[in-house]
Design an enzyme around this catalytic site. Sequence first.
Site, PDB file in Angstrom:
ATOM      1  N   PRO A  11       0.168   3.436  -0.851  1.00  0.00           N
ATOM      2  CG  PRO A  11       1.193   3.520   1.252  1.00  0.00           C
ATOM      3  CD  PRO A  11      -0.113   2.886   1.199  1.00  0.00           C
ATOM      4  CG  ASN A  12       4.810   3.483  -2.760  1.00  0.00           C
ATOM      5  OD1 ASN A  12       5.004   5.601  -3.753  1.00  0.00           O
ATOM      6  ND2 ASN A  12       4.892   3.985  -1.670  1.00  0.00           N
ATOM      7  CE1 TYR A  24       5.013  -5.798  -4.160  1.00  0.00           C
ATOM      8  CE2 TYR A  24       6.342  -4.200  -5.199  1.00  0.00           C
ATOM      9  CZ  TYR A  24       5.355  -4.358  -3.869  1.00  0.00           C
ATOM     10  OH  TYR A  24       6.304  -3.769  -2.308  1.00  0.00           O
ATOM     11  CG  ASN A  75      -2.237  -4.687  -1.498  1.00  0.00           C
ATOM     12  OD1 ASN A  75      -1.519  -4.250  -0.388  1.00  0.00           O
ATOM     13  ND2 ASN A  75      -1.799  -4.760  -2.434  1.00  0.00           N
ATOM     14  CD  GLU A  99      -3.659  -7.905   5.812  1.00  0.00           C
ATOM     15  OE1 GLU A  99      -4.187  -8.349   6.839  1.00  0.00           O
ATOM     16  OE2 GLU A  99      -2.478  -7.726   5.774  1.00  0.00           O
ATOM     17  CG  HIS A 101       0.299  -8.252   1.904  1.00  0.00           C
ATOM     18  ND1 HIS A 101       0.231  -7.397   1.904  1.00  0.00           N
ATOM     19  CD2 HIS A 101      -0.877  -8.760   2.890  1.00  0.00           C
ATOM     20  CE1 HIS A 101      -0.648  -6.488   3.022  1.00  0.00           C
ATOM     21  NE2 HIS A 101      -1.634  -7.516   3.510  1.00  0.00           N
ATOM     22  NE  ARG A 108       9.513  -8.212  -0.018  1.00  0.00           N
ATOM     23  CZ  ARG A 108       8.162  -6.525  -0.483  1.00  0.00           C
ATOM     24  NH1 ARG A 108       7.082  -7.061  -1.083  1.00  0.00           N
ATOM     25  NH2 ARG A 108       8.979  -5.652  -1.290  1.00  0.00           N
TER      26      ARG A 108
HETATM   27  O1  CA2 Z   1       3.194  -7.499  -2.195  1.00  0.00           O
HETATM   28  C1  CA2 Z   1       1.583  -6.018  -1.299  1.00  0.00           C
HETATM   29  O2  CA2 Z   1       0.722  -5.993  -1.931  1.00  0.00           O
HETATM   30  C2  CA2 Z   1       1.719  -5.337  -0.406  1.00  0.00           C
HETATM   31  O3  CA2 Z   1       1.649  -4.754   0.214  1.00  0.00           O
HETATM   32  C3  CA2 Z   1       2.688  -4.046  -1.087  1.00  0.00           C
HETATM   33  C4  CA2 Z   1       3.667  -2.893  -0.466  1.00  0.00           C
HETATM   34  C5  CA2 Z   1       4.548  -3.500   0.616  1.00  0.00           C
HETATM   35  O4  CA2 Z   1       4.747  -2.564   1.276  1.00  0.00           O
HETATM   36  C6  CA2 Z   1       4.079  -4.428   1.097  1.00  0.00           C
HETATM   37  O5  CA2 Z   1       4.609  -4.856   2.328  1.00  0.00           O
HETATM   38  C7  CA2 Z   1       3.481  -5.617   0.688  1.00  0.00           C
HETATM   39  C8  CA2 Z   1       4.708  -1.702  -1.093  1.00  0.00           C
HETATM   40  C9  CA2 Z   1       3.448  -1.535  -2.651  1.00  0.00           C
HETATM   41  C10 CA2 Z   1       4.283  -0.537  -3.604  1.00  0.00           C
HETATM   42  O6  CA2 Z   1       3.967  -1.064  -4.798  1.00  0.00           O
HETATM   43  C11 CA2 Z   1       4.713  -0.921  -6.332  1.00  0.00           C
HETATM   44  C12 CA2 Z   1       4.493  -1.930  -7.106  1.00  0.00           C
HETATM   45  C13 CA2 Z   1       5.380  -1.293  -7.901  1.00  0.00           C
HETATM   46  C14 CA2 Z   1       6.111  -1.021  -8.726  1.00  0.00           C
HETATM   47  C15 CA2 Z   1       6.935  -0.124  -6.376  1.00  0.00           C
HETATM   48  C16 CA2 Z   1       5.763  -0.449  -5.553  1.00  0.00           C
END
Ligand code: CA2
Length: 145
Positions: A11-12, A24, A75, A99, A101, A108
């Site tokens: 998600p997201n 990111y 991811n 996996e 991230h 974090r």
């Molecule tokens: O660091 C990562 O890749 C995460 O998997 C990203 C997830 C977060 O919940 C994990 O703890 C770590 C969140 C993805 C959100 O992606 C976005 C990207 C750009 C803008 C907003 C959200």
Amino acid sequence: MSKTIYILNGPNLNLLGQRQPEIYGRETLADVEADCRKLAEGLGFGLKLFQSNHEGVVIDTIHEARKSACGIVINPGAFTHTSVAILDALNAFDGPVIEVHISNVHKRESFRHHSYVSLRAEGVIAGLGTEGYQAAVRRIAQLVA
Ligand code: CA2
């Protein structure tokens, strides 16, 4: 045996490159796909990149990968920290799982420090930005060689 590497995103992650670049980065998921496809093809593999905001759809795609993929880069986004169901689906997949991230989850909030998926993954990459996906593709290629 299939020579396709699946890259699954939770998600997201469709928002990559559009928001929160300080966490990111500025690359979009389309950039990640182009970089990883070039790398995979150079190593003799096909590539399928997939993203969903829905847990069940991620699980269905892992089931599809049982027949169509030689390895999975995943991811899982926030599902990393919550989803026993994604862990169970990955446990039904025979090939290697890496996996990824983008951010360093260990730097974090504490709720990001635990991962269900890490119980299954051959390797875990965190904090390399979107380059982590390419490192994971390289590792899958080595593991299935
Ligand atoms: O660091 C990562 O890749 C995460 O998997 C990203 C997830 C977060 O919940 C994990 O703890 C770590 C969140 C993805 C959100 O992606 C976005 C990207 C750009 C803008 C907003 C959200």
